[in-house]
Design an enzyme around this catalytic site. Structure first.
Site, PDB file in Angstrom:
ATOM      1  N   ASP A  68     -14.243  15.943 -17.435  1.00  0.00           N
ATOM      2  CA  ASP A  68     -13.876  15.698 -16.037  1.00  0.00           C
ATOM      3  C   ASP A  68     -12.648  14.791 -16.059  1.00  0.00           C
ATOM      4  O   ASP A  68     -12.766  13.592 -16.335  1.00  0.00           O
ATOM      5  CB  ASP A  68     -15.035  15.047 -15.269  1.00  0.00           C
ATOM      6  CG  ASP A  68     -14.667  14.796 -13.808  1.00  0.00           C
ATOM      7  OD1 ASP A  68     -13.510  15.099 -13.414  1.00  0.00           O
ATOM      8  OD2 ASP A  68     -15.532  14.300 -13.061  1.00  0.00           O
ATOM      9  N   SER A  83       4.723  20.486 -10.963  1.00  0.00           N
ATOM     10  CA  SER A  83       4.701  21.582  -9.994  1.00  0.00           C
ATOM     11  C   SER A  83       6.072  21.675  -9.340  1.00  0.00           C
ATOM     12  O   SER A  83       6.781  20.663  -9.208  1.00  0.00           O
ATOM     13  CB  SER A  83       3.649  21.308  -8.920  1.00  0.00           C
ATOM     14  OG  SER A  83       3.836  22.198  -7.817  1.00  0.00           O
ATOM     15  N   TYR A 139      -0.568  15.764  -3.322  1.00  0.00           N
ATOM     16  CA  TYR A 139      -0.466  16.546  -4.569  1.00  0.00           C
ATOM     17  C   TYR A 139       0.956  16.496  -5.142  1.00  0.00           C
ATOM     18  O   TYR A 139       1.166  16.197  -6.323  1.00  0.00           O
ATOM     19  CB  TYR A 139      -0.879  17.987  -4.258  1.00  0.00           C
ATOM     20  CG  TYR A 139      -0.691  18.967  -5.388  1.00  0.00           C
ATOM     21  CD1 TYR A 139      -1.691  19.153  -6.345  1.00  0.00           C
ATOM     22  CD2 TYR A 139       0.471  19.731  -5.491  1.00  0.00           C
ATOM     23  CE1 TYR A 139      -1.522  20.072  -7.369  1.00  0.00           C
ATOM     24  CE2 TYR A 139       0.642  20.649  -6.515  1.00  0.00           C
ATOM     25  CZ  TYR A 139      -0.354  20.817  -7.443  1.00  0.00           C
ATOM     26  OH  TYR A 139      -0.191  21.729  -8.460  1.00  0.00           O
ATOM     27  N   LYS A 182       2.517  14.978  -8.723  1.00  0.00           N
ATOM     28  CA  LYS A 182       3.245  15.792  -9.701  1.00  0.00           C
ATOM     29  C   LYS A 182       4.622  15.178  -9.990  1.00  0.00           C
ATOM     30  O   LYS A 182       5.114  15.229 -11.121  1.00  0.00           O
ATOM     31  CB  LYS A 182       3.376  17.233  -9.200  1.00  0.00           C
ATOM     32  CG  LYS A 182       2.036  17.990  -9.143  1.00  0.00           C
ATOM     33  CD  LYS A 182       1.321  18.029 -10.476  1.00  0.00           C
ATOM     34  CE  LYS A 182       0.218  19.073 -10.524  1.00  0.00           C
ATOM     35  NZ  LYS A 182      -0.498  19.083 -11.816  1.00  0.00           N
ATOM     36  N   THR A 194      -3.507  32.286  -9.117  1.00  0.00           N
ATOM     37  CA  THR A 194      -4.711  31.856  -9.833  1.00  0.00           C
ATOM     38  C   THR A 194      -5.745  31.474  -8.772  1.00  0.00           C
ATOM     39  O   THR A 194      -5.537  31.685  -7.581  1.00  0.00           O
ATOM     40  CB  THR A 194      -4.437  30.619 -10.724  1.00  0.00           C
ATOM     41  OG1 THR A 194      -4.142  29.517  -9.857  1.00  0.00           O
ATOM     42  CG2 THR A 194      -3.283  30.842 -11.680  1.00  0.00           C
TER      43      THR A 194
HETATM   44  N1  LIG Z   1      -1.402  28.005  -9.556  1.00  0.00           N
HETATM   45  C1  LIG Z   1      -0.335  27.420  -9.055  1.00  0.00           C
HETATM   46  O1  LIG Z   1       0.280  27.929  -8.102  1.00  0.00           O
HETATM   47  C2  LIG Z   1       0.172  26.142  -9.646  1.00  0.00           C
HETATM   48  C3  LIG Z   1       1.503  25.774  -9.375  1.00  0.00           C
HETATM   49  C4  LIG Z   1       2.000  24.594  -9.915  1.00  0.00           C
HETATM   50  C5  LIG Z   1       1.191  23.805 -10.709  1.00  0.00           C
HETATM   51  N2  LIG Z   1      -0.094  24.176 -10.953  1.00  0.00           N
HETATM   52  C6  LIG Z   1      -0.899  23.295 -11.798  1.00  0.00           C
HETATM   53  O2  LIG Z   1      -1.373  24.030 -12.916  1.00  0.00           O
HETATM   54  C7  LIG Z   1      -2.592  23.466 -13.374  1.00  0.00           C
HETATM   55  C8  LIG Z   1      -3.630  24.582 -13.512  1.00  0.00           C
HETATM   56  O3  LIG Z   1      -3.782  25.226 -12.275  1.00  0.00           O
HETATM   57  P1  LIG Z   1      -4.386  26.704 -12.159  1.00  0.00           P
HETATM   58  O4  LIG Z   1      -3.584  27.405 -11.143  1.00  0.00           O
HETATM   59  O5  LIG Z   1      -4.550  27.292 -13.500  1.00  0.00           O
HETATM   60  O6  LIG Z   1      -5.816  26.354 -11.505  1.00  0.00           O
HETATM   61  P2  LIG Z   1      -7.242  27.106 -11.656  1.00  0.00           P
HETATM   62  O7  LIG Z   1      -7.051  28.545 -11.964  1.00  0.00           O
HETATM   63  O8  LIG Z   1      -7.997  26.701 -10.438  1.00  0.00           O
HETATM   64  O9  LIG Z   1      -7.897  26.424 -12.955  1.00  0.00           O
HETATM   65  C9  LIG Z   1      -8.165  25.040 -12.939  1.00  0.00           C
HETATM   66  C10 LIG Z   1      -8.627  24.577 -14.297  1.00  0.00           C
HETATM   67  O10 LIG Z   1      -8.767  23.160 -14.281  1.00  0.00           O
HETATM   68  C11 LIG Z   1     -10.123  22.799 -14.538  1.00  0.00           C
HETATM   69  N3  LIG Z   1     -10.466  21.650 -13.687  1.00  0.00           N
HETATM   70  C12 LIG Z   1     -10.456  21.575 -12.329  1.00  0.00           C
HETATM   71  N4  LIG Z   1     -10.815  20.330 -11.941  1.00  0.00           N
HETATM   72  C13 LIG Z   1     -11.060  19.620 -13.073  1.00  0.00           C
HETATM   73  C14 LIG Z   1     -11.489  18.292 -13.333  1.00  0.00           C
HETATM   74  N5  LIG Z   1     -11.753  17.408 -12.347  1.00  0.00           N
HETATM   75  N6  LIG Z   1     -11.636  17.897 -14.615  1.00  0.00           N
HETATM   76  C15 LIG Z   1     -11.377  18.750 -15.621  1.00  0.00           C
HETATM   77  N7  LIG Z   1     -11.003  20.037 -15.441  1.00  0.00           N
HETATM   78  C16 LIG Z   1     -10.840  20.459 -14.179  1.00  0.00           C
HETATM   79  C17 LIG Z   1     -10.952  24.035 -14.218  1.00  0.00           C
HETATM   80  O11 LIG Z   1     -12.183  24.009 -14.958  1.00  0.00           O
HETATM   81  P3  LIG Z   1     -13.454  24.956 -14.492  1.00  0.00           P
HETATM   82  O12 LIG Z   1     -13.015  26.379 -14.799  1.00  0.00           O
HETATM   83  O13 LIG Z   1     -14.586  24.507 -15.338  1.00  0.00           O
HETATM   84  O14 LIG Z   1     -13.647  24.715 -13.034  1.00  0.00           O
HETATM   85  C18 LIG Z   1      -9.995  25.138 -14.684  1.00  0.00           C
HETATM   86  O15 LIG Z   1     -10.027  25.269 -16.090  1.00  0.00           O
HETATM   87  C19 LIG Z   1      -2.965  22.369 -12.376  1.00  0.00           C
HETATM   88  O16 LIG Z   1      -2.569  21.122 -12.883  1.00  0.00           O
HETATM   89  C20 LIG Z   1      -2.139  22.718 -11.145  1.00  0.00           C
HETATM   90  O17 LIG Z   1      -1.874  21.590 -10.368  1.00  0.00           O
HETATM   91  C21 LIG Z   1      -0.615  25.323 -10.456  1.00  0.00           C
END
Ligand SMILES: NC(=O)c1ccc[n+]([C@@H]2O[C@H](COP(=O)([O-])OP(=O)(O)OC[C@H]3O[C@@H](n4cnc5c(N)ncnc54)[C@H](OP(=O)(O)O)[C@@H]3O)[C@@H](O)[C@H]2O)c1
Length: 255
Positions: free
Chosen positions: A64, A147, A160, A164, A195
């Site tokens: 976590d 981000s 958020y 970042k 995602t």
């Molecule tokens: N998708 C976008 O548009 C986007 C854009 C810019 C930046 N990002 C960044 O990219 C990263 C990954 O995002 P994603 O799009 O891949 O999200 P996602 O598909 O929702 O996956 C989130 C991941 O983080 C884990 N997680 C969530 N809360 C957590 C916590 N409190 N402690 C530990 N693990 C936790 C989840 O574990 P579980 O599977 O066990 O829940 C999962 O593995 C994030 O930092 C996000 O801010 C995303």
């Protein structure tokens, strides 16, 4: 077959989305993996299987990132895996990826929400990296996840996006102070990617998807496999002279 000479990467949030794709791309580059999940153990176990099918070793641990109280135990578990399963006993790459998105106006954002964003996106990666320093090889690579929202503004992302931006700044300070150990630190700044993030809005809302596509030079939103290969590049020696950089991977959004 996996081989004991493989480099080892730790990817937080490797069970889904960008972390999963990063882990798979790292495996394709010959890395063994430790990935983390928060609640979705089964999804993480599937990723472990996929990595093993690529021919690399993989282990999944719960973490976590919002609670530093669990970090000592987590680091002990990582050390145990490194000592018992790997010859080298140290990590070569750390990808701070785990996180969630929320969309809440500045006016309605509560102290609890801001604290949650701080803990997940800034305090967690800050102290996890600090606690993992003894387990990182000299010359290793750290990739922090920023981000696009740290460069441009989108209503509802004040908490958020500001966290970042803090990660971008932290990455430069880490690069400066860890350079004596030849550890490189960069941040990757994805644009909007399909995602589960933020309730899957980029993927599931046609309106949002079209809005982002219309403001992106390449005319579409991002997919997870637009990101993982860049993370793997930043973890590998192919990027050995890239340090203290923020690399936006967004297809040219709002340029
Ligand atoms: N998708 C976008 O548009 C986007 C854009 C810019 C930046 N990002 C960044 O990219 C990263 C990954 O995002 P994603 O799009 O891949 O999200 P996602 O598909 O929702 O996956 C989130 C991941 O983080 C884990 N997680 C969530 N809360 C957590 C916590 N409190 N402690 C530990 N693990 C936790 C989840 O574990 P579980 O599977 O066990 O829940 C999962 O593995 C994030 O930092 C996000 O801010 C995303």
């Amino acid at each position: 077959m996996s081989n004991n000479q493989s480099k080892i990467a730790l990817v937080t949030g490797g069970s889904r989305g960008l972390g999963k794709d990063s882990a798979l791309q790292l495996a394709k580059k010959g890395f063994d993996l430790i990935i983390t999940y928060q609640t979705k153990k089964e999804a993480a176990d599937e990723v472990v299987k996929e990595i093993e099918n690529i021919g690399q070793k993989a282990y999944a641990l719960p973490l976590d990132i919002s609670s530093t109280a669990g970090f000592d135990q987590f680091v002990t578990e990582v050390k145990h895996i490194l000592d018992t399963q790997f010859a080298s006993g140290k990590l070569d790459a750390l990808v701070n990826n785990a996180g969630i998105g929320i969309n809440q106006s500045f006016e309605t954002t509560t102290e609890e929400t801001l604290d949650a964003m701080t803990n997940i996106h800034f305090k967690g990666p800050y102290f996890l990296t600090q606690k993992l320093l003894p387990l990182l090889n000299d010359g290793s690579s750290v990739v922090n996840t920023s981000s696009g929202l740290a460069r441009f503004s989108f209503a509802g992302y004040s908490a958020y996006g500001a966290m970042k931006a803090a990660i971008d700044s932290l990455s430069r300070y880490q690069a400066l102070e860890l350079g004596s150990r030849k550890i490189r630190v960069n941040s990757i700044a994805p644009g909007a990617i399909e995602t589960d993030f933020g309730g899957g809005a980029v993927r599931d809302s046609k309106e949002y998807n079209q809005l982002v596509s219309s403001q992106t030079a390449l005319g579409r939103v991002g997919l997870p496999d637009d990101i993982g290969s860049v993370v793997a590049f930043l973890c590998s020696d192919d990027s050995k002279w890239i340090n203290a950089q923020r690399i936006e991977v967004a297809g040219g959004f709002r340029i």
